[in-house]
Design a protein around this motif. Structure first.
Motif, short mmCIF file in Angstrom:
data_model
loop_
_atom_site.label_atom_id
_atom_site.label_comp_id
_atom_site.label_asym_id
_atom_site.label_seq_id
_atom_site.Cartn_x
_atom_site.Cartn_y
_atom_site.Cartn_z
N THR A 107 -4.46 0.27 -5.03
CA THR A 107 -4.79 0.97 -6.27
C THR A 107 -6.28 0.83 -6.58
OG1 THR A 107 -2.59 0.50 -7.12
CG2 THR A 107 -4.27 1.14 -8.74
N GLY A 108 -6.95 1.96 -6.74
CA GLY A 108 -8.37 1.97 -7.07
C GLY A 108 -9.30 1.82 -5.88
N PHE A 109 -8.76 1.65 -4.68
CA PHE A 109 -9.60 1.52 -3.49
C PHE A 109 -9.86 2.90 -2.89
CE2 PHE A 109 -8.47 -2.83 -3.92
CZ PHE A 109 -9.41 -3.56 -3.23
N THR A 110 -10.97 3.03 -2.18
CA THR A 110 -11.37 4.26 -1.51
C THR A 110 -11.32 4.03 -0.01
OG1 THR A 110 -12.87 4.79 -3.34
CG2 THR A 110 -13.26 5.92 -1.26
N TRP A 119 -10.39 0.11 3.60
CA TRP A 119 -10.50 0.52 2.20
C TRP A 119 -11.51 -0.38 1.50
CZ3 TRP A 119 -7.31 4.54 0.52
CH2 TRP A 119 -6.33 4.94 1.43
N LYS A 121 -13.44 -1.36 -2.52
CA LYS A 121 -13.64 -1.22 -3.96
C LYS A 121 -14.63 -2.30 -4.35
CE LYS A 121 -10.45 -2.53 -6.96
NZ LYS A 121 -9.26 -2.53 -7.83
#
Length: 155
Positions: A107-110, A119, A121
């Motif tokens: 969640t919230g990672f790119t 990934w 963040k």
């Protein structure tokens, strides 16, 4: 193998801190060559991938066997820890077992790469476990670029 915060750490806390679920056998010593001799191919792969990611100049094999654990560290603790220097630190969390142990979800990672193997963040990098099958040289190169410029993705 304990730092000032009481966390189980192998090596010297620096700007890239690798988190793994299980420590190696240190019966032969805590340098890379001794760890590989005591633990075999599994730890050779881990330390080789780490060296490929962070070596600045020269052969990664020489860096792995010489300076890797004098300049970088591996944590087996259950929380993210800060380096002693107070400098910027990338928390490299390798493998889903480590992600889960540290309570990290995507969640919230790119996604850092097109295949969505890595990934990020902020200063947290999530990757597969450092094994050649899951961590090909192309992913290593993509992460090297990101480590040089953690403010932007390369994918």
């Amino acid at each position: 193998m304990l730092n000032e915060q009481g966390a189980t750490v192998l090596g010297h806390l620096s700007h890239i801190l690798l988190y793994l679920p299980n420590p190696p056998n240190l019966s032969n010593g805590d340098d890379a060559v001794s760890i590989i001799q005591a633990n075999g191919n599994h730890w050779r792969k881990i330390l080789s991938i780490y060296a490929k990611l962070v070596v600045k100049e020269g052969r990664w094999q020489d860096y792995r066997d010489g300076d890797l654990l004098r300049e970088q560290a591996i944590s087996f603790h259950d929380t993210l820890i800060a380096p002693n220097t107070g400098e910027y630190c990338v928390h490299w969390v390798a493998g889903k077992a480590s992600w889960e142990r540290l309570g990290i979800s995507l969640t919230g990672f790119t996604a850092l790469d097109a295949e969505e193997r890595a990934w990020y963040k902020g200063n947290i990098l999530l990757t597969p476990y450092p094994d050649y099958r899951q961590f090909p040289n192309r992913l290593i190169e993509e992460i090297r670029v990101w480590l040089a410029h953690p403010d932007r993705a390369v994918g």
